[in-house]
Design an enzyme around this catalytic site. Structure first.
Site, PDB file in Angstrom:
ATOM      1  N   ASN A   1     -12.810   3.878  -7.576  1.00 24.56           N
ATOM      2  CA  ASN A   1     -11.388   4.166  -7.392  1.00 24.56           C
ATOM      3  C   ASN A   1     -11.103   4.709  -5.997  1.00 24.56           C
ATOM      4  O   ASN A   1     -11.948   5.348  -5.387  1.00 24.56           O
ATOM      5  CB  ASN A   1     -10.904   5.166  -8.439  1.00 24.56           C
ATOM      6  CG  ASN A   1     -11.035   4.614  -9.844  1.00 24.56           C
ATOM      7  OD1 ASN A   1     -11.196   3.410 -10.020  1.00 24.56           O
ATOM      8  ND2 ASN A   1     -10.987   5.479 -10.826  1.00 24.56           N
TER       9      ASN A   1
ATOM     10  N   ARG B   1       1.828   1.800  -3.468  1.00 19.71           N
ATOM     11  CA  ARG B   1       0.702   2.321  -4.262  1.00 19.71           C
ATOM     12  C   ARG B   1       0.400   3.782  -3.944  1.00 19.71           C
ATOM     13  O   ARG B   1       0.148   4.583  -4.828  1.00 19.71           O
ATOM     14  CB  ARG B   1      -0.566   1.488  -4.004  1.00 19.71           C
ATOM     15  CG  ARG B   1      -0.636   0.252  -4.865  1.00 19.71           C
ATOM     16  CD  ARG B   1      -2.020  -0.365  -4.798  1.00 19.71           C
ATOM     17  NE  ARG B   1      -3.008   0.452  -5.472  1.00 19.71           N
ATOM     18  CZ  ARG B   1      -4.319   0.246  -5.407  1.00 19.71           C
ATOM     19  NH1 ARG B   1      -4.789  -0.737  -4.666  1.00 19.71           N
ATOM     20  NH2 ARG B   1      -5.160   1.000  -6.059  1.00 19.71           N
TER      21      ARG B   1
ATOM     22  N   TYR C   1       0.819  -1.220   0.000  1.00 17.48           N
ATOM     23  CA  TYR C   1       0.000   0.000   0.000  1.00 17.48           C
ATOM     24  C   TYR C   1       0.848   1.264   0.000  1.00 17.48           C
ATOM     25  O   TYR C   1       0.504   2.234  -0.658  1.00 17.48           O
ATOM     26  CB  TYR C   1      -1.020  -0.022   1.149  1.00 17.48           C
ATOM     27  CG  TYR C   1      -2.280  -0.702   0.662  1.00 17.48           C
ATOM     28  CD1 TYR C   1      -3.236   0.008  -0.056  1.00 17.48           C
ATOM     29  CD2 TYR C   1      -2.451  -2.068   0.815  1.00 17.48           C
ATOM     30  CE1 TYR C   1      -4.350  -0.627  -0.578  1.00 17.48           C
ATOM     31  CE2 TYR C   1      -3.570  -2.715   0.294  1.00 17.48           C
ATOM     32  CZ  TYR C   1      -4.512  -1.987  -0.395  1.00 17.48           C
ATOM     33  OH  TYR C   1      -5.603  -2.610  -0.937  1.00 17.48           O
TER      34      TYR C   1
ATOM     35  N   ALA D   1     -10.601   6.909 -22.085  1.00 16.35           N
ATOM     36  CA  ALA D   1     -11.439   7.858 -21.353  1.00 16.35           C
ATOM     37  C   ALA D   1     -11.123   9.315 -21.712  1.00 16.35           C
ATOM     38  O   ALA D   1     -12.026  10.116 -21.959  1.00 16.35           O
ATOM     39  CB  ALA D   1     -11.268   7.634 -19.856  1.00 16.35           C
TER      40      ALA D   1
ATOM     41  N   HIS E   1     -15.225   2.266  -2.683  1.00 11.88           N
ATOM     42  CA  HIS E   1     -14.162   1.386  -2.189  1.00 11.88           C
ATOM     43  C   HIS E   1     -13.158   2.099  -1.294  1.00 11.88           C
ATOM     44  O   HIS E   1     -12.037   1.627  -1.115  1.00 11.88           O
ATOM     45  CB  HIS E   1     -13.454   0.707  -3.370  1.00 11.88           C
ATOM     46  CG  HIS E   1     -14.342  -0.243  -4.118  1.00 11.88           C
ATOM     47  ND1 HIS E   1     -14.129  -0.619  -5.419  1.00 11.88           N
ATOM     48  CD2 HIS E   1     -15.469  -0.896  -3.735  1.00 11.88           C
ATOM     49  CE1 HIS E   1     -15.077  -1.464  -5.802  1.00 11.88           C
ATOM     50  NE2 HIS E   1     -15.911  -1.647  -4.811  1.00 11.88           N
TER      51      HIS E   1
ATOM     52  N   GLY F   1     -14.492   3.275 -17.898  1.00  8.58           N
ATOM     53  CA  GLY F   1     -13.311   2.528 -17.466  1.00  8.58           C
ATOM     54  C   GLY F   1     -13.519   1.543 -16.339  1.00  8.58           C
ATOM     55  O   GLY F   1     -12.696   1.452 -15.437  1.00  8.58           O
ATOM     56  N   THR F   2     -14.612   0.797 -16.417  1.00  6.75           N
ATOM     57  CA  THR F   2     -14.776  -0.256 -15.414  1.00  6.75           C
ATOM     58  C   THR F   2     -15.057  -1.581 -16.102  1.00  6.75           C
ATOM     59  O   THR F   2     -15.744  -1.620 -17.125  1.00  6.75           O
ATOM     60  CB  THR F   2     -15.889   0.074 -14.392  1.00  6.75           C
ATOM     61  OG1 THR F   2     -16.040  -1.049 -13.502  1.00  6.75           O
ATOM     62  CG2 THR F   2     -17.218   0.394 -15.029  1.00  6.75           C
ATOM     63  N   SER F   3     -14.507  -2.656 -15.524  1.00  8.08           N
ATOM     64  CA  SER F   3     -14.742  -3.972 -16.117  1.00  8.08           C
ATOM     65  C   SER F   3     -16.159  -4.454 -15.800  1.00  8.08           C
ATOM     66  O   SER F   3     -16.651  -5.384 -16.415  1.00  8.08           O
ATOM     67  CB  SER F   3     -13.702  -4.967 -15.610  1.00  8.08           C
ATOM     68  OG  SER F   3     -13.614  -4.903 -14.211  1.00  8.08           O
TER      69      SER F   3
END
Ligand code: NAD
Ligand code: ZN
Length: 250
Positions: free
Chosen positions: A99, A67, A64, A235, A116, A191-193
């Protein structure tokens, strides 16, 4: 296709946006698949779990911190900024994101709903202590610290304030997102699966209640089958063209 999307947006009465990792790809934040192999050959699915944190909190914090450091250097791109402009125009009523990178807020979006969590926040594993490291200005100090981070109130381990695989979403955020989806007559999905539930229900709810679905993604996703307009595009490029046309229409 862009023209059709622009017309739908300009005509909508209550449009919302639903975004995933793909909107931040052009800001240099890898999507989840992009993270694979990027960090010490671990898959994020093996690190972003409560079990992993129990087993090896040091490894998870190392991941983390790596990231956070990557994300703090990222800047919002054209797509984040176009959403802010649509909000200022009064067209977009809310931005719901999966995100954790804070880029919608950085771009000026007023109150993004974060399903999230947020990677710049930490919380205690025992008590209700929470801290936003950007707000308290302690980010550098936090990242430099070698030991595991501990709660200043009770001494228990701190964890990232994000939702890990297998964990429930923050109730207030998901309830608000569902309420907005029920009200919306259009959702802009970027941009999301579209395979992570319950977040992926959001475009489905809009569709089922008679609203339109506009999708922007260079690849097909779980949302594509219900999209009224599918812009197969990155995007930034798609949103730049879209906002230009919307400006002319209103
Ligand atoms: P995902 O990685 O599953 O899917 C990303 C999607 O973005 C894919 O469909 C891909 O085709 C698309 N994409 C790639 N480049 C794009 C571009 N330039 N423009 C538009 N679309 C592009 O991500 P997800 O759907 O958000 O869901 C998985 C989970 O990943 C979420 O729970 C989220 O919390 C987490 N995550 C967040 C971040 C972040 O905060 N930026 C980064 C990685 C993962
Ligand atoms: Zn505590």
């Amino acid at each position: 296709m862009i023209e059709e999307a622009a017309k739908l947006l300009a005509r909508s009465r209550f449009a919302i946006a639903f975004t995933g990792a793909g909107i931040s790809a052009e800001s240099g934040v890898p999507t989840f698949r992009g993270f694979n192999g990027l960090w010490k050959k671990h898959r994020p699915e093996e690190l972003a779990t409560p079990e992993a944190f129990k087993r090896d909190p040091y490894l998870v914090w190392e991941f983390y911190k790596w990231r956070i450091d990557l994300i703090r250097k990222a800047k919002p791109n054209k797509a984040h900024r176009a959403l802010t402009e649509l909000e200022e125009m009064g067209i977009l009523k809310a931005v719901i994101t999966q995100n954790v990178d804070d880029l919608h807020r950085e771009a000026g979006t007023r109150n993004p709903i974060e399903l999230h969590g947020n990677i710049f926040r930490v919380r205690c594993t025992s008590c209700d202590y929470r801290e936003d490291l950007k707000e308290t200005g302690r980010l550098d100090e936090f990242l430099a610290q070698k030991d595991l981070p501990r709660c200043p109130r009770c001494g228990s381990l701190l964890r990232p304030d994000v939702v890990w695989f297998g964990e429930p979403l923050p109730r207030k955020a998901i309830e608000e997102a569902f309420r907005l989806a029920e009200r919306a007559d259009l959702v802009l999905v970027i941009g999301t699966s579209g395979v992570v539930y319950p977040a992926a229900y959001i475009p489905q709810i809009v569709k089922e209640t008679g609203g339109k679905v506009i999708e922007i993604n260079p690849d097909e996703s779980g949302i594509t089958p219900i999209a009224d307009v599918f812009l197969r595009c990155s995007a930034g490029e798609a949103m730049e063209k879209l906002i230009e046309r919307v400006r002319r229409l209103i």
